[in-house]
Design an enzyme around this catalytic site. Structure first.
Site, PDB file in Angstrom:
ATOM      1  N   VAL A 185     144.749 100.622  62.637  1.00 39.79           N
ATOM      2  CA  VAL A 185     144.868  99.229  62.816  1.00 39.79           C
ATOM      3  C   VAL A 185     145.273  98.744  61.248  1.00 39.79           C
ATOM      4  O   VAL A 185     145.000  99.529  60.420  1.00 39.79           O
ATOM      5  CB  VAL A 185     143.466  98.272  63.250  1.00 39.79           C
ATOM      6  CG1 VAL A 185     143.743  98.808  64.730  1.00 39.79           C
ATOM      7  CG2 VAL A 185     142.601  98.751  62.555  1.00 39.79           C
ATOM      8  N   SER A 186     145.849  97.465  61.151  1.00 36.23           N
ATOM      9  CA  SER A 186     146.354  97.167  59.983  1.00 36.23           C
ATOM     10  C   SER A 186     145.301  96.181  59.217  1.00 36.23           C
ATOM     11  O   SER A 186     144.594  95.558  59.888  1.00 36.23           O
ATOM     12  CB  SER A 186     147.727  96.280  60.001  1.00 36.23           C
ATOM     13  OG  SER A 186     148.296  95.822  58.931  1.00 36.23           O
ATOM     14  N   THR A 187     145.530  96.058  57.924  1.00 36.45           N
ATOM     15  CA  THR A 187     144.649  95.195  57.117  1.00 36.45           C
ATOM     16  C   THR A 187     145.413  93.573  57.295  1.00 36.45           C
ATOM     17  O   THR A 187     144.921  92.727  56.679  1.00 36.45           O
ATOM     18  CB  THR A 187     144.589  95.464  55.731  1.00 36.45           C
ATOM     19  OG1 THR A 187     145.830  95.861  55.023  1.00 36.45           O
ATOM     20  CG2 THR A 187     143.703  96.551  55.553  1.00 36.45           C
ATOM     21  N   ASP A 188     146.562  93.560  57.733  1.00 41.20           N
ATOM     22  CA  ASP A 188     147.425  92.278  57.830  1.00 41.20           C
ATOM     23  C   ASP A 188     147.161  91.385  58.675  1.00 41.20           C
ATOM     24  O   ASP A 188     146.844  91.759  59.865  1.00 41.20           O
ATOM     25  CB  ASP A 188     149.025  92.618  58.206  1.00 41.20           C
ATOM     26  CG  ASP A 188     149.316  93.640  56.991  1.00 41.20           C
ATOM     27  OD1 ASP A 188     149.452  93.331  55.855  1.00 41.20           O
ATOM     28  OD2 ASP A 188     150.311  94.704  57.161  1.00 41.20           O
TER      29      ASP A 188
END
Length: 261
Positions: A11-14
């Site tokens: 999963v992204s940090t964005d």
């Protein structure tokens, strides 16, 4: 011959990236492996931007496993979980080909024919384009909110906080009920409990999770290490129970613990 594969979930940090949870990705990948008759070797899960690959510890661990010949395949939910940079996808795919490892995607048809390889590059290209759009939307949205005098935050408020007025979203205040959960879980972790043990207790007591229906260890870790709420490198305990890097957790009074960086 039985095929042994590793599952890779990210999963992204964005803030604005459409993230399917780590648990959701794993569940879909396991179902896919069961249908294909694959044996799952390891599941690698991490929270990291898709625009970097050298810095991802779990990705490096998986790459080392196929270099050592421990697995014959890698399963991802979608190709952009592997990377959102076309150049990085090319590097990783070339490396997999060199070691005789096949990449499988749950949601996309990927094969090793010339057309299949071309399709992979097209998918990687669109993933990179989407990444640029995400950055643009994020920056533009935050600038506009700041110009309007509004609070600049992520896609939702951190666990433990709520809007004073849900309609106007004027300013945030402490959500005392959730803040109490944070205080207790932070103290439990500082005392030596694991994220698994704490999440199991929360579920058994029917405590509503930050998102979804139940608490997961990964989700609990994300809540307790939310970068919007943590102060970095601030020593709290002179005699920590684990001897790891200490961070101040949350501006909610009474919530402090040490978290592994």
């Amino acid at each position: 011959m039985t095929t042994i594969v590793d599952i890779y979930c990210r999963v992204s940090t964005d803030d604005q990236e459409n993230n399917t949870s780590l648990e959701g990705q794993e569940a879909e990948a396991r179902d896919y492996c069961k249908e294909q008759g694959f044996i799952v070797g390891m599941v690698h899960k991490e929270v990291f931007t898709g625009f970097k690959y050298r810095e991802r510890k779990k990705l490096l661990e998986m790459r080392q496993r196929y270099r050592e010949g421990k697995i014959q395949g890698v399963v991802v939910r979608t190709l952009d979980r592997l990377s959102r940079a076309q150049a990085h996808v090319s590097i990783l795919l070339e490396e997999m080909d060199y070691y005789g490892v096949t990449l499988y995607s749950v949601k996309e048809i990927i094969d090793n024919t010339p057309m299949g390889k071309f399709s992979r590059m097209v998918l990687a290209h669109f993933a990179e384009m989407e990444r640029e759009k995400i950055l643009d939307r994020t920056i533009t949205g935050r600038v506009n909110k700041a110009k309007d005098g509004k609070i600049v935050s992520g896609r939702k408020l951190p666990y433990g906080w709520k809007w004073n007025n849900d309609t106007t979203k004027d300013f945030v205040v402490i959500d005392e009920e959730r803040a109490a959960v944070l205080r207790q879980t932070a103290e439990e972790y500082a005392s030596g409990s694991t994220f698994y043990a704490i999440s199991t207790r929360l579920n058994s007591e029917g405590v509503p999770p930050a998102e979804g229906k139940v608490w997961y260890p990964d989700a609990l870790r994300r809540v307790l290490t939310d970068s919007r709420l943590t102060g970095k490198n601030l020593k709290i305990f002179d005699k920590g129970t684990r001897g790891k890097q200490v961070t101040l957790l949350y501006t909610i009074p009474g919530v402090q613990t040490e978290i592994e960086s």
